[in-house]
Design a protein around this motif. Structure first.
Motif, PDB file in Angstrom:
ATOM      1  N   ASN A 217       0.718  -1.036   0.313  1.00 39.44           N
ATOM      2  CA  ASN A 217       0.066   0.243  -0.355  1.00 39.44           C
ATOM      3  C   ASN A 217       0.685   1.002   0.016  1.00 39.44           C
ATOM      4  OD1 ASN A 217      -3.196   0.499   0.638  1.00 39.44           O
ATOM      5  ND2 ASN A 217      -2.659  -1.195   0.798  1.00 39.44           N
ATOM      6  N   ILE A 218       2.336   1.314   0.605  1.00 41.50           N
ATOM      7  CA  ILE A 218       2.854   2.233   1.289  1.00 41.50           C
ATOM      8  C   ILE A 218       3.703   2.861  -0.880  1.00 41.50           C
ATOM      9  CG2 ILE A 218       5.244   3.006   1.561  1.00 41.50           C
ATOM     10  CD1 ILE A 218       4.584   1.678   3.914  1.00 41.50           C
ATOM     11  N   ALA A 219       3.964   1.608  -1.109  1.00 38.79           N
ATOM     12  CA  ALA A 219       4.168   2.018  -2.539  1.00 38.79           C
ATOM     13  C   ALA A 219       3.240   2.306  -3.662  1.00 38.79           C
ATOM     14  CB  ALA A 219       4.718   0.797  -3.512  1.00 38.79           C
ATOM     15  N   GLY A 220       2.274   1.572  -3.585  1.00 38.78           N
ATOM     16  CA  GLY A 220       1.377   2.253  -4.951  1.00 38.78           C
ATOM     17  C   GLY A 220       1.162   3.714  -3.912  1.00 38.78           C
ATOM     18  N   GLY A 221       1.036   4.218  -2.777  1.00 37.15           N
ATOM     19  CA  GLY A 221       0.080   5.458  -2.599  1.00 37.15           C
ATOM     20  C   GLY A 221       0.890   5.894  -2.703  1.00 37.15           C
ATOM     21  N   TYR A 222       2.429   5.621  -2.526  1.00 30.81           N
ATOM     22  CA  TYR A 222       3.602   6.930  -3.039  1.00 30.81           C
ATOM     23  C   TYR A 222       3.409   7.293  -4.566  1.00 30.81           C
ATOM     24  CZ  TYR A 222       8.131   8.914  -3.914  1.00 30.81           C
ATOM     25  OH  TYR A 222       8.985   9.868  -3.621  1.00 30.81           O
ATOM     26  N   LEU A 223       3.204   5.729  -5.251  1.00 30.25           N
ATOM     27  CA  LEU A 223       3.098   5.980  -7.109  1.00 30.25           C
ATOM     28  C   LEU A 223       2.075   7.270  -7.068  1.00 30.25           C
ATOM     29  CD1 LEU A 223       4.408   5.809  -9.497  1.00 30.25           C
ATOM     30  CD2 LEU A 223       3.736   3.505  -9.244  1.00 30.25           C
ATOM     31  N   GLY A 224       0.774   6.444  -5.947  1.00 33.77           N
ATOM     32  CA  GLY A 224      -0.626   7.379  -6.474  1.00 33.77           C
ATOM     33  C   GLY A 224      -0.547   8.438  -6.366  1.00 33.77           C
ATOM     34  N   ALA A 225       0.161   8.637  -5.070  1.00 30.70           N
ATOM     35  CA  ALA A 225       0.100  11.010  -5.104  1.00 30.70           C
ATOM     36  C   ALA A 225       0.665  11.503  -5.940  1.00 30.70           C
ATOM     37  CB  ALA A 225       0.869  11.036  -3.969  1.00 30.70           C
ATOM     38  N   ARG A 226       1.721  11.166  -6.488  1.00 29.56           N
ATOM     39  CA  ARG A 226       2.515  11.715  -7.221  1.00 29.56           C
ATOM     40  C   ARG A 226       2.450  11.515  -9.103  1.00 29.56           C
ATOM     41  NH1 ARG A 226       8.859  12.203  -5.552  1.00 29.56           N
ATOM     42  NH2 ARG A 226       9.072  12.810  -7.914  1.00 29.56           N
ATOM     43  N   THR A 227       1.460  10.608  -9.035  1.00 22.83           N
ATOM     44  CA  THR A 227       1.045  10.318 -10.282  1.00 22.83           C
ATOM     45  C   THR A 227      -0.054  11.650 -10.606  1.00 22.83           C
ATOM     46  OG1 THR A 227       1.377   8.185 -10.963  1.00 22.83           O
ATOM     47  CG2 THR A 227       0.015   9.252 -12.552  1.00 22.83           C
ATOM     48  N   ALA A 228      -0.756  11.644  -9.588  1.00 26.86           N
ATOM     49  CA  ALA A 228      -1.988  12.660  -9.480  1.00 26.86           C
ATOM     50  C   ALA A 228      -1.707  13.690  -9.306  1.00 26.86           C
ATOM     51  CB  ALA A 228      -3.181  12.625  -7.643  1.00 26.86           C
ATOM     52  N   VAL A 229      -0.922  14.000  -8.170  1.00 27.57           N
ATOM     53  CA  VAL A 229      -0.243  15.956  -8.624  1.00 27.57           C
ATOM     54  C   VAL A 229       0.820  16.248 -10.048  1.00 27.57           C
ATOM     55  CG1 VAL A 229       1.276  17.142  -7.458  1.00 27.57           C
ATOM     56  CG2 VAL A 229       0.877  15.229  -5.749  1.00 27.57           C
ATOM     57  N   ALA A 230       0.900  15.013 -10.647  1.00 27.32           N
ATOM     58  CA  ALA A 230       1.648  15.862 -11.819  1.00 27.32           C
ATOM     59  C   ALA A 230       0.689  15.976 -12.589  1.00 27.32           C
ATOM     60  CB  ALA A 230       2.818  14.525 -12.208  1.00 27.32           C
ATOM     61  N   LYS A 231      -0.183  15.144 -13.109  1.00 28.45           N
ATOM     62  CA  LYS A 231      -1.390  14.859 -13.806  1.00 28.45           C
ATOM     63  C   LYS A 231      -2.621  16.113 -13.805  1.00 28.45           C
ATOM     64  CE  LYS A 231       0.864  11.194 -16.297  1.00 28.45           C
ATOM     65  NZ  LYS A 231       0.938  11.373 -17.806  1.00 28.45           N
ATOM     66  N   GLY A 232      -2.858  16.182 -13.031  1.00 26.51           N
ATOM     67  CA  GLY A 232      -3.405  17.329 -12.545  1.00 26.51           C
ATOM     68  C   GLY A 232      -4.799  17.079 -12.521  1.00 26.51           C
ATOM     69  N   ALA A 233      -5.800  18.140 -11.926  1.00 28.05           N
ATOM     70  CA  ALA A 233      -7.450  17.367 -11.478  1.00 28.05           C
ATOM     71  C   ALA A 233      -8.106  16.908 -13.234  1.00 28.05           C
ATOM     72  CB  ALA A 233      -8.229  19.003 -10.908  1.00 28.05           C
ATOM     73  N   ALA A 234      -7.856  17.126 -14.209  1.00 24.49           N
ATOM     74  CA  ALA A 234      -8.529  16.504 -15.528  1.00 24.49           C
ATOM     75  C   ALA A 234      -7.901  15.282 -15.010  1.00 24.49           C
ATOM     76  CB  ALA A 234      -7.848  17.131 -16.558  1.00 24.49           C
ATOM     77  N   PHE A 235      -7.402  14.813 -14.947  1.00 21.50           N
ATOM     78  CA  PHE A 235      -6.723  13.668 -15.040  1.00 21.50           C
ATOM     79  C   PHE A 235      -7.334  12.225 -13.312  1.00 21.50           C
ATOM     80  CE2 PHE A 235      -4.033   9.782 -12.300  1.00 21.50           C
ATOM     81  CZ  PHE A 235      -3.891   8.728 -13.656  1.00 21.50           C
ATOM     82  N   ILE A 236      -8.047  13.456 -12.412  1.00 22.20           N
ATOM     83  CA  ILE A 236      -8.172  12.866 -11.201  1.00 22.20           C
ATOM     84  C   ILE A 236      -9.012  13.009 -11.891  1.00 22.20           C
ATOM     85  CG2 ILE A 236      -8.658  12.807  -8.918  1.00 22.20           C
ATOM     86  CD1 ILE A 236      -6.154  14.468  -8.862  1.00 22.20           C
ATOM     87  N   ARG A 237     -10.296  13.510 -12.686  1.00 27.71           N
ATOM     88  CA  ARG A 237     -11.594  13.738 -12.778  1.00 27.71           C
ATOM     89  C   ARG A 237     -11.872  12.081 -13.599  1.00 27.71           C
ATOM     90  NH1 ARG A 237     -15.173  14.578 -17.062  1.00 27.71           N
ATOM     91  NH2 ARG A 237     -17.148  15.378 -16.617  1.00 27.71           N
ATOM     92  N   GLY A 238     -10.783  12.383 -14.210  1.00 27.32           N
ATOM     93  CA  GLY A 238     -10.670  10.495 -15.358  1.00 27.32           C
ATOM     94  C   GLY A 238     -11.007   9.529 -14.164  1.00 27.32           C
ATOM     95  N   VAL A 239     -10.039   8.827 -13.881  1.00 26.03           N
ATOM     96  CA  VAL A 239     -10.186   7.762 -12.935  1.00 26.03           C
ATOM     97  C   VAL A 239     -11.197   7.986 -11.831  1.00 26.03           C
ATOM     98  CG1 VAL A 239      -8.424   6.577 -10.741  1.00 26.03           C
ATOM     99  CG2 VAL A 239      -7.139   8.168 -13.053  1.00 26.03           C
ATOM    100  N   PHE A 240     -11.565   9.074 -11.647  1.00 27.04           N
ATOM    101  CA  PHE A 240     -12.617   9.031 -10.626  1.00 27.04           C
ATOM    102  C   PHE A 240     -14.323   8.767 -10.847  1.00 27.04           C
ATOM    103  CE2 PHE A 240     -17.122  11.486  -8.821  1.00 27.04           C
ATOM    104  CZ  PHE A 240     -16.932  11.177  -7.586  1.00 27.04           C
ATOM    105  N   VAL A 241     -14.098   9.401 -12.433  1.00 28.10           N
ATOM    106  CA  VAL A 241     -15.790   8.081 -13.544  1.00 28.10           C
ATOM    107  C   VAL A 241     -15.329   6.544 -13.484  1.00 28.10           C
ATOM    108  CG1 VAL A 241     -16.532   8.644 -15.936  1.00 28.10           C
ATOM    109  CG2 VAL A 241     -15.734  10.762 -14.557  1.00 28.10           C
TER     110      VAL A 241
END
Length: 260
Positions: A217-241
């Motif tokens: 979970n730590i490994a996935g959480g670290y990568l996921g948070a960095r991905t979200a910050v790098a990709k921004g709101a539009a990317f998060i919106r897509g994953v949210f859907v």
């Protein structure tokens, strides 16, 4: 419980990594991790699965929360009241969990998810920028109400807590998806911690499995948070859907099975 095979350990480790990544981006990691535990350990008591899932989840939310704090710097004047209210709600929910039949909640959750998904799809600009809808005391009151209600739900049931927090912060309070994800992750950490305060004294955690979940979970959480910050709101919106759609399918299937 017998010692699990290497295949089962690899299976739950992979599920934990994916759950950590998903949870860090938009919430909903429990949709991956808890079913994986149910498949891997079909004879474990439900409270053992819930408690072990929480141990893994809190490791991932700790990592992603720290990453968001360093890179997004969410306003603590909202994040802290939200997290404290979520903690209190989750503590209460965990205590009464045994009295709440899950079957009664699935139809309600399904309706909410369909509305959430439809509203997000029908509003393309939702969450792409921050437009705070309340000010002063009303803002903090709305944040604490959100934390209390969703925290109670997490303690009592759990699936989709992170996604519900994100949507409430975006759809009700007016935050963008990136900032909402940061605040939601801090609140989700608080709900996980509160639940463990109830589950650990009961001796419900399967510690060996929980440690494996925590590491991945730590490994996935670290990568996921960095991905979200790098990709921004539009990317998060897509994953949210996508995540909300998966929830609709999963809970919809549960409701169908209840009716059959």
């Amino acid at each position: 419980m017998d010692d699990p095979s290497l295949y089962l350990l690899a299976f739950v480790a992979a599920a934990a990594f994916l759950a950590g990544w998903t949870d860090a981006v938009v919430g909903g990691g429990g949709l991956v991790q808890l079913p994986a535990l149910m498949i891997a350990f079909p004879h474990a008591a439900p409270v053992q699965l819930l408690a072990t899932n929480k141990l893994g989840s809190i490791a991932g939310t700790t990592t992603s929360s720290i990453t968001y704090l360093r890179r997004v710097r969410p306003d603590p004047r909202t994040a802290l009241p939200l997290a404290l209210a979520a903690f209190a709600g989750s503590l209460g929910g965990a205590f009464v969990a045994s009295f709440l039949p899950r079957e009664a909640f699935n139809p309600i959750i399904l309706v909410v998810l369909v509305v959430v998904g439809a509203y997000t799809l029908a509003t393309p600009k939702l969450g792409l920028v921050t437009r705070i809808r309340f000010s002063g005391g009303r803002h903090y009151g709305a944040a604490m109400t959100t934390g209390m209600l969703i925290g109670f739900y997490d303690g009592a049931l759990g699936p989709g807590t992170g996604s519900f927090l994100v949507f409430a912060l975006v759809g009700w309070l007016g935050y963008g998806f990136l900032e909402a994800s940061a605040k939601a992750k801090i609140a989700n950490w608080a709900t996980n911690f509160a639940s463990l305060l109830v589950f650990v004294p009961q001796g419900a955690v399967m510690w060996k499995i929980g440690v494996i979940l925590a590491v991945f979970n730590i490994a996935g959480g670290y990568l996921g948070a960095r991905t979200a910050v790098a990709k921004g709101a539009a990317f998060i919106r897509g994953v949210f859907v996508v995540v909300v759609g998966a929830f609709i399918l999963k809970i919809g299937w549960d409701v169908v099975q209840q009716l059959l």
